[in-house]
Design a protein around this motif. Structure first.
Motif, PDB file in Angstrom:
ATOM      1  N   UNK A 127       0.852  -1.178   0.000  1.00  0.00           N
ATOM      2  CA  UNK A 127       0.000   0.000   0.000  1.00  0.00           C
ATOM      3  C   UNK A 127       0.888   1.228   0.000  1.00  0.00           C
ATOM      4  N   UNK A 128       0.475   2.235  -0.754  1.00  0.00           N
ATOM      5  CA  UNK A 128       1.190   3.508  -0.744  1.00  0.00           C
ATOM      6  C   UNK A 128       0.165   4.594  -1.002  1.00  0.00           C
ATOM      7  N   UNK A 129      -0.101   5.403  -0.007  1.00  0.00           N
ATOM      8  CA  UNK A 129      -1.080   6.465  -0.212  1.00  0.00           C
ATOM      9  C   UNK A 129      -1.365   7.190   1.084  1.00  0.00           C
ATOM     10  N   UNK A 130      -2.387   8.013   1.065  1.00  0.00           N
ATOM     11  CA  UNK A 130      -2.709   8.802   2.247  1.00  0.00           C
ATOM     12  C   UNK A 130      -3.159   7.923   3.401  1.00  0.00           C
ATOM     13  N   UNK A 131      -2.833   8.383   4.590  1.00  0.00           N
ATOM     14  CA  UNK A 131      -3.194   7.606   5.775  1.00  0.00           C
ATOM     15  C   UNK A 131      -4.708   7.482   5.898  1.00  0.00           C
ATOM     16  N   UNK A 132      -5.401   8.605   5.677  1.00  0.00           N
ATOM     17  CA  UNK A 132      -6.846   8.577   5.841  1.00  0.00           C
ATOM     18  C   UNK A 132      -7.488   7.634   4.828  1.00  0.00           C
TER      19      UNK A 132
ATOM     20  N   UNK B  73      -3.969   0.071  13.974  1.00  0.00           N
ATOM     21  CA  UNK B  73      -3.414  -1.137  14.561  1.00  0.00           C
ATOM     22  C   UNK B  73      -4.238  -2.378  14.211  1.00  0.00           C
ATOM     23  N   UNK B  74      -5.598  -2.242  14.364  1.00  0.00           N
ATOM     24  CA  UNK B  74      -6.449  -3.395  14.059  1.00  0.00           C
ATOM     25  C   UNK B  74      -6.397  -3.723  12.572  1.00  0.00           C
ATOM     26  N   UNK B  75      -6.376  -2.672  11.749  1.00  0.00           N
ATOM     27  CA  UNK B  75      -6.336  -2.917  10.309  1.00  0.00           C
ATOM     28  C   UNK B  75      -5.073  -3.695   9.957  1.00  0.00           C
ATOM     29  N   UNK B  76      -3.947  -3.220  10.510  1.00  0.00           N
ATOM     30  CA  UNK B  76      -2.684  -3.869  10.161  1.00  0.00           C
ATOM     31  C   UNK B  76      -2.643  -5.300  10.664  1.00  0.00           C
ATOM     32  N   UNK B  77      -3.203  -5.510  11.857  1.00  0.00           N
ATOM     33  CA  UNK B  77      -3.237  -6.871  12.386  1.00  0.00           C
ATOM     34  C   UNK B  77      -3.919  -7.792  11.389  1.00  0.00           C
ATOM     35  N   UNK B  78      -5.046  -7.313  10.851  1.00  0.00           N
ATOM     36  CA  UNK B  78      -5.781  -8.151   9.906  1.00  0.00           C
ATOM     37  C   UNK B  78      -5.014  -8.355   8.613  1.00  0.00           C
ATOM     38  N   UNK B  79      -4.324  -7.294   8.176  1.00  0.00           N
ATOM     39  CA  UNK B  79      -3.530  -7.439   6.948  1.00  0.00           C
ATOM     40  C   UNK B  79      -2.369  -8.415   7.167  1.00  0.00           C
ATOM     41  N   UNK B  80      -1.698  -8.263   8.319  1.00  0.00           N
ATOM     42  CA  UNK B  80      -0.572  -9.154   8.604  1.00  0.00           C
ATOM     43  C   UNK B  80      -1.045 -10.604   8.717  1.00  0.00           C
ATOM     44  N   UNK B  81      -2.249 -10.794   9.285  1.00  0.00           N
ATOM     45  CA  UNK B  81      -2.762 -12.156   9.435  1.00  0.00           C
ATOM     46  C   UNK B  81      -3.293 -12.702   8.122  1.00  0.00           C
ATOM     47  N   UNK B  82      -3.422 -11.837   7.122  1.00  0.00           N
ATOM     48  CA  UNK B  82      -3.919 -12.286   5.833  1.00  0.00           C
ATOM     49  C   UNK B  82      -5.432 -12.272   5.750  1.00  0.00           C
ATOM     50  N   UNK B  83      -6.101 -11.657   6.743  1.00  0.00           N
ATOM     51  CA  UNK B  83      -7.562 -11.630   6.713  1.00  0.00           C
ATOM     52  C   UNK B  83      -8.074 -10.569   5.749  1.00  0.00           C
ATOM     53  N   UNK B  84      -7.238  -9.544   5.525  1.00  0.00           N
ATOM     54  CA  UNK B  84      -7.587  -8.513   4.557  1.00  0.00           C
ATOM     55  C   UNK B  84      -6.456  -8.461   3.547  1.00  0.00           C
ATOM     56  N   UNK B  85      -6.812  -8.347   2.263  1.00  0.00           N
ATOM     57  CA  UNK B  85      -5.773  -8.299   1.252  1.00  0.00           C
ATOM     58  C   UNK B  85      -5.736  -6.909   0.648  1.00  0.00           C
ATOM     59  N   UNK B  86      -4.507  -6.353   0.535  1.00  0.00           N
ATOM     60  CA  UNK B  86      -4.378  -5.035  -0.066  1.00  0.00           C
ATOM     61  C   UNK B  86      -4.393  -5.137  -1.588  1.00  0.00           C
TER      62      UNK B  86
END
Ligand code: ATP
Ligand code: MG
Lengths: 263, 332
Positions: B237-242, B319-332
């Motif tokens: 991912x590369x973009x605005x934080x919001x 933090x929660x978003x990243x946790x899910x991304x790291x766990x593979x529950x959400x794909x970027x």
């Protein structure tokens, strides 16, 4: 650039002087060494009657000068380079706006500065207990100083060579011992070089280490004079160049290794 | 032109695959075997002057490797980096003059000497003009509360005190770009606050470009406008934080206090658009996706089974978003 080097050097000296008693202890340590050397050589005189080229009054001065010069000829930043490599501080130091090579030359100047302080203290104290001969004339003294000044870059480049060996082997400690032993033997620290076999003396004449002790002391005592001093200075300049090139090659290789493989 | 341009950057680490013992050593001498590890893969990004960028990713994702290449400490295996018109690994010392860097706990301060001595050396090395140096020193002392620390030897400082001095040292020469690799590691909340504020203030005043890696996402929340997320060597991912939060942070967590429950709600709502995570006699914790349903729907549905006393709704943080991304529950 010179300002930066001197600042680094000054900081190095201050680092030592943080501990108040350090100068006293280092000097005391030197004096003990002088005592040991002089006793040994007096004993040798008593056994053999004489030593090649040196009168008994000269041998005391010879060893007082040897011990006085040790801090400037043998000490240095080897340990610091090895430490900086082992602990990875080198990667921080490579981000300075001056090169690591220059930065550590500054640090070495600090070591030399503190060495000089110790040397002066040692020399003064020795004058109280023994009769130390003074330089035979002003030219001998100037020659003596010139040779010592030219030793600084030679000694530093050698240390950089030994220090960067830390990138290839963990045995930097062994390399240190080797460096000190070679200098000790070929410099006239262990014994005046006139006492060694001729072949050995020929090798010592080529290597730069003789100028760490034997040559400057003999200039001081008036045994080396005139044009001979100039020739020795030329020899040293050549060695400065050789050592510089070698040190740069070693150093650049080491940096390349870091920037390819990571610190 | 961007102040930092990174194009198709790759870094492969080679480590010698030595067997142990003398025999292994000799074998290695004749047939050196190397293991290759690609730490950074085809990374592309541009950073504009004055941006505050958070560079985040799991342990071992390749953040420090990228930063080391940007500072010129590492040469990339392929690809190109241009920092303010210079190639850092080809022209390290020139590049060093325009950047500042903090690497975790590797200090640039002299251990045995008072902090101010190191500052004076920095002034000499970077040729900082006297008045500029004074001005910065005064300002930094205020912002980071250094007055009491400057005359103490570095070895006597606590971790947080040391880091405050380190940060000041890094900004002293008005660098155009500053790389901060985990500057807040091991610090207490107040020191972190102070450092974050410092970075923001200086950025505002001098338009300093800052790239920050950290595992404390509050650093990112408070300091950065832009996120670059790296995962196993690739940018995902590369973009605005919001925008990042809006796109991936759609999960909402609700904690509900209830009374007079008439059934097991978990069983009754299996078909619904929300998920019950926790259920007791008087408490309910649920999760739902903002895209699929609304809070009103959820409330209506639950009030069929009980009386709702109180409700606390929580949007997903970084933090929660990243946790899910790291766990593979959400794909970027
Ligand atoms: N010098 C090296 N030699 C071999 N492999 C390395 C080297 N340095 C790093 N690596 C590997 O490259 C990968 C990326 O490391 P890097 O230090 O960039 O991660 P990071 O994102 O900074 O992680 P962290 O959050 O833990 O600091 C890791 O798997 C690491 O093991
Ligand atoms: Mg890292």
């Amino acid at each position: 650039m010179l300002g930066t080097l001197l600042k680094i050097g000054k900081m190095g000296i201050k680092e030592y002087l943080q501990y108040k008693s350090v100068l006293f202890l280092f000097t005391l340590n030197r004096i003990v060494e002088v005592v040991v050397y002089i006793f040994v050589w007096y004993a040798i005189y008593n056994q053999t009657g004489q030593i090649e080229g040196f009168a008994i009054s000269e041998i005391a001065t010879y060893y007082i000068l040897v011990v006085t010069l040790v801090p400037m000829s043998l000490w240095g930043i080897n340990e610091d380079i090895a430490y900086s490599i082992r602990k990875g501080y080198i990667s921080r130091e490579l981000l300075n706006p001056i090169s690591y090579f220059t930065y550590y030359f500054g640090k070495n100047l600090g070591e030399m500065g503190f060495g000089l302080l110790t040397a002066i203290c040692t020399f003064i104290v020795c004058n109280i207990f023994w009769t130390v001969l003074m330089p035979v004339n002003i030219w001998a003294f100037i020659g003596f100083i010139c040779i010592l000044l030219l030793n600084i870059p030679i000694s530093y480049f050698l240390q950089m060579i030994v220090g960067t060996c830390g990138f290839y082997t963990n045995a930097t400690w062994g390399m240190q011992i080797l460096r000190k032993s070679i200098i000790s033997i070929f410099s006239g620290l262990i014994a005046p070089l006139t006492m060694f076999p001729l072949t050995f003396q020929k090798i010592a004449n080529i290597l730069p280490f003789k100028e760490f002790f034997y040559t400057p002391i003999n200039i001081y005592l008036g045994k080396i004079q005139g044009v001979e001093i100039l020739l020795i200075i030329v020899k040293q300049l050549i060695w400065v160049l050789i050592m510089y090139v070698l040190a740069k090659v070693f150093f650049n290789k080491a940096v390349k290794k870091i920037t390819i493989n990571g610190g | 032109m961007s102040i930092i341009e990174v194009k198709d950057l790759e870094k492969v680490y080679k480590t010698s695959d030595k067997e142990s013992g003398i025999i292994g050593y000799v074998k290695h001498l004749f047939h050196p075997k190397y293991k290759e590890f690609k730490a950074v893969k085809k990374v592309n990004f541009n950073i504009e002057e004055g941006e505050l960028v958070g560079y985040i990713g799991e342990n071992g994702a390749g953040k420090s490797t990228t930063i080391k290449i940007l500072t010129g400490l590492l040469t990339p295996t392929s690809g190109k980096v241009i920092v303010n018109g210079k190639v850092p690994y080809e022209n390290r010392i020139e590049n060093n003059k325009q950047i500042g860097a903090v690497f975790g706990q590797k200090t640039q301060l002299w251990w045995d000497l008072p902090v101010i001595e190191s500052f004076r050396l920095i002034k000499k090395m970077y040729k900082i003009p006297e008045n500029e140096y004074r001005k910065n020193l005064k300002k930094f002392s205020n912002l980071l509360e250094l007055d009491e620390l400057l005359n103490k030897p570095v070895k006597n400082l606590s971790l947080g005190q040391k880091m405050r001095c380190e940060i000041a040292a890094t900004f002293l020469h008005n660098p155009k770009i500053v790389y901060l690799d985990e500057p807040t590691i091991g610090l207490d909340v107040l020191v972190k606050e102070r450092i974050r504020k410092f970075i923001k203030d200086i950025n505002k005043e001098k338009n300093t470009t800052v790239i920050l890696t950290t595992h404390d996402l509050k650093d990112i929340e408070e300091v950065c406008d832009r996120i670059i997320l790296i995962d196993k060597g690739s940018i995902i991912y590369d973009g605005e934080k919001q925008a990042f939060k809006d796109t991936y942070g759609k999960q909402v967590l609700a904690q509900i206090r209830i009374k007079n429950k008439n059934t097991l709600i978990t069983n009754e709502t299996i078909e619904d658009e929300f998920e019950v995570i926790e259920e007791t006699e008087d408490f309910l914790k649920i999760k739902f996706n903002h895209d699929k349903t609304t809070i009103m729907n959820v409330v209506n549905r639950i009030s069929n089974f009980c009386e709702i006393l109180d409700m606390h709704v929580q949007e997903q943080g970084l933090e929660e978003i990243l946790k899910e991304i790291y766990r593979g529950e959400v794909v970027c």
